[in-house]
Scaffold this active site. Structure first.
Site, short mmCIF file in Angstrom:
data_model
loop_
_atom_site.label_atom_id
_atom_site.label_comp_id
_atom_site.label_asym_id
_atom_site.label_seq_id
_atom_site.Cartn_x
_atom_site.Cartn_y
_atom_site.Cartn_z
N ASP A 131 -7.02 -11.82 1.93
CA ASP A 131 -7.23 -12.67 0.75
C ASP A 131 -6.33 -13.91 0.85
OD1 ASP A 131 -8.38 -12.15 -2.34
OD2 ASP A 131 -6.70 -13.56 -2.18
N PHE A 181 -5.50 -7.89 2.41
CA PHE A 181 -4.76 -8.39 3.58
C PHE A 181 -5.25 -9.80 3.97
CE2 PHE A 181 -4.65 -8.60 8.32
CZ PHE A 181 -3.27 -8.61 8.51
N SER A 239 -11.21 11.97 2.86
CA SER A 239 -12.13 11.60 1.78
C SER A 239 -12.57 10.15 1.92
CB SER A 239 -11.42 11.77 0.43
OG SER A 239 -10.35 10.84 0.33
N ARG A 286 -12.29 9.67 -11.17
CA ARG A 286 -11.08 8.93 -11.58
C ARG A 286 -11.46 7.81 -12.54
NH1 ARG A 286 -8.51 8.13 -5.53
NH2 ARG A 286 -8.17 10.34 -5.06
N ASP A 346 0.05 5.13 1.08
CA ASP A 346 -0.10 6.02 2.24
C ASP A 346 -0.05 5.26 3.56
OD1 ASP A 346 -0.62 8.74 1.24
OD2 ASP A 346 -2.30 7.78 0.21
N ARG A 370 -10.12 18.25 -1.93
CA ARG A 370 -8.80 17.68 -2.09
C ARG A 370 -7.68 18.73 -2.14
NH1 ARG A 370 -8.89 12.98 -1.76
NH2 ARG A 370 -6.66 12.90 -2.09
N ASP A 412 0.87 -1.16 0.00
CA ASP A 412 0.00 0.00 0.00
C ASP A 412 0.93 1.23 0.00
OD1 ASP A 412 -2.10 1.85 0.81
OD2 ASP A 412 -1.19 1.72 2.81
O1 M1P Z 1 -4.45 5.66 -0.26
C1 M1P Z 1 -5.42 5.99 0.67
C2 M1P Z 1 -6.30 7.13 0.21
O2 M1P Z 1 -5.50 8.28 0.01
C3 M1P Z 1 -6.20 9.42 -0.29
O3 M1P Z 1 -7.08 9.69 0.77
P1 M1P Z 1 -7.14 11.10 1.53
O4 M1P Z 1 -6.94 12.16 0.52
O5 M1P Z 1 -8.51 11.09 2.15
O6 M1P Z 1 -6.07 11.09 2.58
C4 M1P Z 1 -7.05 9.28 -1.54
O7 M1P Z 1 -6.24 9.30 -2.67
C5 M1P Z 1 -7.87 8.01 -1.48
O8 M1P Z 1 -8.42 7.75 -2.76
C6 M1P Z 1 -7.03 6.82 -1.09
O9 M1P Z 1 -7.85 5.68 -0.93
#
Ligand code: M1P
Length: 255
Positions: free
Chosen positions: A231, A229, A187, A131, A22, A142, A20
């Site tokens: 799966d 995770f 989001s 998207r 973030d 955003r 992943d």
């Molecule tokens: O990768 C996790 C999420 O990252 C972003 O979320 P946010 O802007 O809320 O922190 C978005 O790109 C979201 O689509 C994605 O799932």
């Protein structure tokens, strides 16, 4: 199934490690550190590596670097709805083709109306992002800065803005076959049920990996890493930070 020629130089070409983005490779929406980057360079000599994020490719390029398509064997944006293998794009579907203009119009009208009617301390821009494989809905927008993101996240924890929004959408569109995923800070993503991160696994099937590891931070039920995770095709690793990812990689792969 034999190992693809392109991966033959690796020590264990039949092992794939997927990440992943973030919270796993980078802090939320921020850029990758030298420590993580160096670890990935070492790891790629041993096994195949890929990332799978919910964001679109332009954001992943900002976070992981402009050369990312050449630095990973697989690159998956929007859960794999946009997919690259060895820098070459693979065929993919789109959200709008799946849902159709008429239903999407109803959904978008409801979302925009709901957004206009919630009380929030701050609003910025880009509340509904269209998207390829999903839409992303953000009450603050955003364009929020990092500080504004953190503020919204705290506000949302207290007022459940996103959770209530998702409940309203489920109630309004019970037969749309959509999944709502609160994966980030500000989001939530909306996509056809089944188009979660497990979607990307179909793109790696042909390469016949014996082991597929997945590293993610939102692995709890309801998190956007949960489905991949648990799966049966993957070995899941739950991490708290990018440094934690590095620590586990060093332990498992002896880097
Ligand atoms: O990768 C996790 C999420 O990252 C972003 O979320 P946010 O802007 O809320 O922190 C978005 O790109 C979201 O689509 C994605 O799932």
């Amino acid at each position: 199934m034999s190992t693809p020629q392109e991966f033959a130089y690796k020590e264990r070409p039949d092992v794939l490690v997927l990440f992943d983005v973030d919270g796993t490779l980078t802090p939320a929406r921020l850029t990758v550190s030298d420590k993580v980057r160096d670890t990935l360079v070492k790891l790629r000599k041993k096994v195949c590596i890929g990332f799978v994020g919910g964001s679109d490719l332009s954001k992943q390029l900002e976070q992981l670097g402009p050369n990312v398509l050449n630095e990973f064997d697989y690159a998956f944006s929007e859960n794999g709805l946009t997919a690259y293998r060895m820098g070459k794009q693979l065929a993919s579907q789109s959200f709008i083709n799946w849902i159709g203009e008429e239903k999407y119009n109803k959904l978008a009208k409801f979302i925009l109306g709901y957004l206009a009617n919630i009380d929030l301390p701050k609003r910025r821009g880009t509340f509904l992002e269209f998207r390829n494989g999903m839409i992303n809905v953000s009450p603050i927008g955003r364009n929020a800065s990092t500080e504004e993101r953190n503020e919204f996240e705290r506000y949302d924890k207290e007022h459940n803005i996103r959770a209530k929004f998702v409940e309203a959408l489920k109630k309004e569109f019970p037969d749309y076959g959509l999944t709502y995923s609160i994966g980030g800070q500000i989001s939530f993503d909306v996509f056809p049920t089944g188009w979660d991160k497990t979607y990307c696994l179909q793109h790696v099937e042909k390469d016949g990996f014996k082991e597929i590891h997945f590293f993610g931070d939102k692995t709890q039920v309801g998190g956007n890493d949960y489905e991949i995770f648990v799966d049966p095709r993957t070995i899941g690793h739950s991490v708290q930070t990018p440094d934690h990812t590095v620590k586990i990689l060093n332990e498992i792969f002896n880097l």
